[in-house]
Design a protein around this motif. Structure first.
Motif, mmCIF file in Angstrom:
data_model
loop_
_atom_site.group_PDB
_atom_site.id
_atom_site.type_symbol
_atom_site.label_atom_id
_atom_site.label_comp_id
_atom_site.label_asym_id
_atom_site.label_seq_id
_atom_site.Cartn_x
_atom_site.Cartn_y
_atom_site.Cartn_z
ATOM 1 N N GLY A 89 1.481 8.400 33.184
ATOM 2 C CA GLY A 89 0.887 7.109 33.299
ATOM 3 C C GLY A 89 0.195 6.912 34.638
ATOM 4 N N ARG A 93 -4.006 6.805 35.513
ATOM 5 C CA ARG A 93 -4.407 5.303 36.176
ATOM 6 C C ARG A 93 -5.197 5.990 37.363
ATOM 7 N NH1 ARG A 93 0.155 2.126 37.298
ATOM 8 N NH2 ARG A 93 -1.350 0.932 38.547
ATOM 9 N N ASP A 139 -2.689 6.606 26.593
ATOM 10 C CA ASP A 139 -2.975 5.128 27.338
ATOM 11 C C ASP A 139 -1.757 4.310 26.951
ATOM 12 O OD1 ASP A 139 -5.588 6.121 28.480
ATOM 13 O OD2 ASP A 139 -6.592 5.349 26.863
ATOM 14 N N SER A 140 -1.612 3.198 27.951
ATOM 15 C CA SER A 140 -0.830 2.335 27.943
ATOM 16 C C SER A 140 -0.926 1.649 26.600
ATOM 17 C CB SER A 140 -0.584 1.696 29.130
ATOM 18 O OG SER A 140 0.104 0.341 28.690
ATOM 19 N N THR A 147 0.484 -6.529 30.533
ATOM 20 C CA THR A 147 1.093 -5.928 31.733
ATOM 21 C C THR A 147 1.284 -6.824 32.748
ATOM 22 O OG1 THR A 147 -0.274 -3.905 31.205
ATOM 23 C CG2 THR A 147 0.210 -4.011 33.268
ATOM 24 N N ALA A 196 8.060 1.312 30.897
ATOM 25 C CA ALA A 196 6.803 1.368 31.363
ATOM 26 C C ALA A 196 6.752 1.734 32.782
ATOM 27 C CB ALA A 196 6.304 -0.340 31.421
ATOM 28 N N TRP A 201 2.916 2.865 33.332
ATOM 29 C CA TRP A 201 2.008 1.865 32.813
ATOM 30 C C TRP A 201 2.020 0.598 33.916
ATOM 31 C CZ3 TRP A 201 4.543 2.608 27.592
ATOM 32 C CH2 TRP A 201 4.098 3.734 26.826
#
Length: 202
Positions: A89, A93, A139-140, A147, A196, A201
């Motif tokens: 993740g 990003r 993707d998240s 988030t 996460a 994420w």
């Protein structure tokens, strides 16, 4: 031609070790260092580097946020993310933020120097195994608001504190947390934070 470098890492020992290794290369020169996401912006302004080696987890704005801001203000500056955390993740990003590459800190010195040169040449530099993991993970699943709620939960804040800081009702915060737990298949909100973070994420 000498490639000018700025190192951004919150650990002085790591910065010193990286600087010592990279300065041994005849075509690389470390011209500045920063210990957080805010300071690196100032150092880039002052030193006009070719490449920034950027950690991810730093106080004062993380490395991915700093990468976005550097690329907006100085599009000719390349950013190579160098992190302990090889999380898919984070890779996704970082590349979305405009990074030229993503390598982990246990990369051999010669490999890191080569990654710097390739980033400076405008090439993408990504560990193949990590790239494959990133594609597999996707993707998240969290919305931007979810988030935000999970980041607030990660600080240990209560429902009431999260509601106040995010300008939401307590019921809305609970609904978001319930959705987050479902999407991450976690046992509770602490487990959702762990899932996460491991995925990159957050």
């Amino acid at each position: 031609m000498t490639i000018r470098l700025v190192l951004a890492d919150d650990q002085a020992l790591v910065r010193g070790a990286l600087a010592a290794l990279l300065d041994l290369e005849p075509d690389l020169e470390v011209v500045g260092q920063a210990e957080n996401g805010e300071e690196v912006l100032t150092v880039v302004e002052e030193t006009a580097p070719d490449v920034v080696l950027m950690d991810v987890e730093m106080p004062g704005g993380d490395g991915i946020e700093a990468t976005t801001r550097i690329r907006e203000r100085h599009p000719s500056v390349h950013v190579l993310v160098v992190t302990t955390f090889g999380r898919p993740g984070y890779l996704r990003r970082a590349m979305q933020a405009g990074a030229s590459g993503f390598v982990v800190k246990d990369t051999p010195a010669a490999g890191l120097a080569d990654a710097v040169r390739r980033a400076h040449a405008g090439l993408r530099v990504v560990d193949p195994a990590l790239a494959a993991d990133s594609l597999a993970l996707g993707d998240s699943p969290l919305t931007p608001r979810e988030t935000e709620v999970l980041r607030a939960a990660a600080t240990g804040a209560t429902i009431a504190q999260m509601a106040k800081s995010l300008y939401l009702s307590e019921g809305t915060v609970r609904n978001h947390l319930s959705s987050i737990i479902g999407k991450t298949t976690a046992r509770n909100r602490a487990d959702a934070v762990r899932v996460a973070r491991d995925a990159g994420w957050l």
